[in-house]
Design an enzyme around this catalytic site. Structure first.
Site, mmCIF file in Angstrom:
data_model
loop_
_atom_site.group_PDB
_atom_site.id
_atom_site.type_symbol
_atom_site.label_atom_id
_atom_site.label_comp_id
_atom_site.label_asym_id
_atom_site.label_seq_id
_atom_site.Cartn_x
_atom_site.Cartn_y
_atom_site.Cartn_z
ATOM 1 N N LYS A 74 -10.597 -5.438 -5.803
ATOM 2 C CA LYS A 74 -10.324 -5.978 -7.762
ATOM 3 C C LYS A 74 -9.112 -6.795 -7.499
ATOM 4 C CE LYS A 74 -7.128 -1.859 -9.684
ATOM 5 N NZ LYS A 74 -7.086 -1.549 -10.906
ATOM 6 N N ASP A 75 -8.126 -6.677 -7.175
ATOM 7 C CA ASP A 75 -7.358 -7.444 -7.288
ATOM 8 C C ASP A 75 -7.722 -9.369 -6.581
ATOM 9 O OD1 ASP A 75 -4.721 -5.766 -8.224
ATOM 10 O OD2 ASP A 75 -4.426 -5.389 -6.402
ATOM 11 N N CYS A 122 -8.857 -15.574 -15.392
ATOM 12 C CA CYS A 122 -7.327 -15.037 -15.983
ATOM 13 C C CYS A 122 -7.681 -13.355 -16.873
ATOM 14 C CB CYS A 122 -7.050 -15.904 -17.884
ATOM 15 S SG CYS A 122 -8.975 -16.596 -18.494
ATOM 16 N N THR A 165 6.349 4.829 -9.005
ATOM 17 C CA THR A 165 7.226 4.600 -9.870
ATOM 18 C C THR A 165 6.741 4.982 -11.262
ATOM 19 O OG1 THR A 165 7.869 2.523 -8.332
ATOM 20 C CG2 THR A 165 8.806 2.619 -10.976
ATOM 21 N N ARG A 166 5.729 4.719 -10.951
ATOM 22 C CA ARG A 166 4.613 4.911 -12.931
ATOM 23 C C ARG A 166 4.226 6.969 -12.732
ATOM 24 N NH1 ARG A 166 -0.057 0.570 -13.383
ATOM 25 N NH2 ARG A 166 0.946 -1.262 -11.937
ATOM 26 N N ARG A 173 0.642 -6.469 2.043
ATOM 27 C CA ARG A 173 2.219 -6.698 1.634
ATOM 28 C C ARG A 173 3.154 -4.921 1.958
ATOM 29 N NH1 ARG A 173 -0.361 -5.664 -4.181
ATOM 30 N NH2 ARG A 173 1.559 -5.842 -4.456
ATOM 31 N N ARG A 179 4.635 -0.851 -15.830
ATOM 32 C CA ARG A 179 4.638 -1.702 -14.694
ATOM 33 C C ARG A 179 5.342 -0.747 -13.275
ATOM 34 N NH1 ARG A 179 4.603 -7.081 -13.158
ATOM 35 N NH2 ARG A 179 3.720 -5.838 -11.075
ATOM 36 N N GLY A 180 4.908 -1.509 -12.177
ATOM 37 C CA GLY A 180 5.680 -0.509 -11.171
ATOM 38 C C GLY A 180 4.411 0.015 -10.019
ATOM 39 N N ASN A 181 4.724 0.141 -8.594
ATOM 40 C CA ASN A 181 3.952 0.967 -7.348
ATOM 41 C C ASN A 181 3.321 2.814 -7.919
ATOM 42 O OD1 ASN A 181 5.624 2.557 -6.455
ATOM 43 N ND2 ASN A 181 6.063 1.164 -5.213
ATOM 44 N N SER A 228 -2.680 -2.628 -18.554
ATOM 45 C CA SER A 228 -3.860 -3.494 -18.366
ATOM 46 C C SER A 228 -4.929 -3.159 -18.891
ATOM 47 C CB SER A 228 -4.717 -2.925 -17.396
ATOM 48 O OG SER A 228 -6.131 -1.864 -17.935
ATOM 49 N N LEU A 229 -4.550 -4.102 -19.531
ATOM 50 C CA LEU A 229 -5.796 -4.654 -21.105
ATOM 51 C C LEU A 229 -6.812 -3.983 -20.681
ATOM 52 C CD1 LEU A 229 -4.688 -8.306 -21.920
ATOM 53 C CD2 LEU A 229 -3.738 -6.429 -23.012
ATOM 54 N N ARG A 230 -7.682 -3.793 -20.042
ATOM 55 C CA ARG A 230 -8.909 -3.241 -19.466
ATOM 56 C C ARG A 230 -9.035 -1.932 -20.217
ATOM 57 N NH1 ARG A 230 -11.210 -0.124 -16.058
ATOM 58 N NH2 ARG A 230 -9.514 -0.420 -14.886
ATOM 59 N N ARG A 231 -7.645 -0.929 -19.437
ATOM 60 C CA ARG A 231 -7.560 0.408 -19.764
ATOM 61 C C ARG A 231 -7.428 1.121 -21.195
ATOM 62 N NH1 ARG A 231 -3.970 1.178 -13.893
ATOM 63 N NH2 ARG A 231 -6.375 1.634 -12.766
ATOM 64 N N SER A 272 3.926 -2.561 -0.655
ATOM 65 C CA SER A 272 3.770 -1.631 -0.812
ATOM 66 C C SER A 272 3.111 -0.350 -0.378
ATOM 67 C CB SER A 272 2.879 -2.266 -2.633
ATOM 68 O OG SER A 272 1.596 -1.500 -2.286
ATOM 69 N N THR A 281 -0.140 1.959 -19.651
ATOM 70 C CA THR A 281 -0.780 1.213 -18.801
ATOM 71 C C THR A 281 -0.141 -0.104 -18.510
ATOM 72 O OG1 THR A 281 -3.055 0.635 -18.184
ATOM 73 C CG2 THR A 281 -2.223 1.079 -20.544
HETATM 74 N N1 LIG Z 1 -3.832 -3.113 -9.857
HETATM 75 C C1 LIG Z 1 -3.345 -2.891 -8.752
HETATM 76 C C2 LIG Z 1 -3.665 -1.810 -8.042
HETATM 77 N N2 LIG Z 1 -4.598 -2.680 -6.992
HETATM 78 C C3 LIG Z 1 -5.808 -1.880 -6.890
HETATM 79 C C4 LIG Z 1 -5.106 -0.938 -6.606
HETATM 80 C C5 LIG Z 1 -5.321 0.802 -6.414
HETATM 81 C C6 LIG Z 1 -6.893 1.111 -6.370
HETATM 82 C C7 LIG Z 1 -8.606 0.751 -6.344
HETATM 83 O O1 LIG Z 1 -8.601 -0.089 -4.881
HETATM 84 O O2 LIG Z 1 -8.894 0.199 -7.092
HETATM 85 C C8 LIG Z 1 -3.893 -0.746 -8.281
HETATM 86 C C9 LIG Z 1 -3.393 0.643 -8.944
HETATM 87 C C10 LIG Z 1 -3.737 0.968 -10.372
HETATM 88 O O3 LIG Z 1 -4.710 -0.430 -10.659
HETATM 89 O O4 LIG Z 1 -4.048 1.915 -10.580
#
Ligand SMILES: NCc1[nH]cc(CCC(=O)O)c1CC(=O)O
Length: 310
Positions: free
Chosen positions: A81-82, A241, A152-153, A9, A147-149, A127-130, A11, A125
């Protein structure tokens, strides 16, 4: 000499991770040339809704996997994690290099730690986890989707009414930001990391023996085992999910794996958390998942899926 094409990607973080892997491969001193091919994924195009609503995991990987099947690329570097718990047929994770910092990083405009933030402060955030874990500790805070990289965040945090955001420490470090921008490294007891957080998963075609062999040279056994335990937990509970699930495993001195897993309701009011120790990553992941589901985590997950309309 074979030219190896690596899909990434575009980014900043994805490119950094891809180049990091290329450097590792080059340092093996073998006779290969490397080329990066940029790939735009659905997750890069959809920026206006929360990720959990548009399909969560997998959103960043489909187009990359297609390019792999089509032979357009030979390797893809993913943030572990993605990646969905199940890798697409015919493809495999050829290497899991040594893990970066797995923790979440709390970044507040005031520099305060999570416990010191004034009541009513806004934490960003998506993320529902966070958010579930933050609300479990601090039900008086407000969560706002962001959202965003990374760049951006960080900018939105300063400019758009947030008091703090949470990002993965690994991403911040890899992107070259200094530790000083982090107000607090959240301890796994406070915010258990996402399954695979901080680790990379390098994907290739199963039948490409040359690449499989090459990637095995940059695999880290310890990271591979601990991440395998986390992913076995994810695989057993999830089914594709985005829900408030966390899993983090470490290696003990005696070589056993200690896996802590968490399933929470989005408001943080109900939290299931279990630690299990064992030798076989896949079995302990499965075991901890089944234990939690039986204790009532299943109902929490079903409720979340219903609310998200998954
Ligand atoms: N979901 C986005 C994502 N996927 C991987 C990373 C970077 C950190 C990693 O390798 O776990 C991030 C950014 C974040 O969660 O802040």
């Amino acid at each position: 000499m074979r030219k190896i094409i690596i899909g990434s990607r575009k980014s900043n973080l994805a490119m950094i991770q891809t180049n990091w892997v290329i450097d590792r491969l080059k340092s093996l001193g073998l006779d290969y040339e490397f080329e990066i091919k940029e790939i735009v994924t659905k997750g890069d195009k959809i920026l206006d809704v929360t990720l959990s609503k548009v399909g969560g995991k997998g959103l960043f990987v489909k187009e990359i996997e297609k390019a792999m099947y089509d032979g357009e690329i030979d390797i893809a570097v993913h943030s572990m994690k993605d990646l969905p718990a199940v890798i697409a047929e015919g493809l495999m994770i050829g290497a899991v290099p040594e893990r970066e910092d797995p923790r979440d990083a709390f970044i507040s405009n005031s520099g305060q730690a999570l416990k010191d933030l004034p009541a009513g402060s806004v934490v960003g955030t998506s993320s529902l986890r966070r958010s579930a874990q933050v609300l479990a500790k601090r039900p008086d805070l407000k969560i706002q989707w962001i959202r965003g990289n990374i760049e951006t965040r960080l900018r939105k945090c300063r400019e758009e009414g947030f008091d703090a955001i949470i990002l993965a420490a690994a991403g911040i470090k890899r992107a070259g930001w200094k530790d000083e921008i982090i107000s607090e490294f959240l301890d796994p007891k406070t915010c258990l990391p996402a399954v695979g957080q901080g680790a990379l998963g390098i994907e290739c075609r199963e039948d490409d023996k040359e690449i499989v062999d090459l990637l095995s040279k940059i695999n880290n056994k310890d990271t591979e085992r601990t991440v395998a335990a986390e992913r076995s937990f994810l695989h057993t509970v999830e089914g594709g999910c985005q829900v408030p699930i966390a899993g983090y495993a470490t290696l003990l001195d005696d070589g056993k794996i200690s896996l802590t897993a968490l399933i929470a309701s989005p408001d943080g009011q109900t939290v299931f958390r279990e630690t299990i120790v064992g030798d076989d990553p896949v079995s302990i992941g499965k075991e901890v998942a089944e234990k939690m589901l039986m204790q009532g985590a299943k109902e929490v997950l079903d409720q979340v899926k219903e609310e998200l309309d998954l």
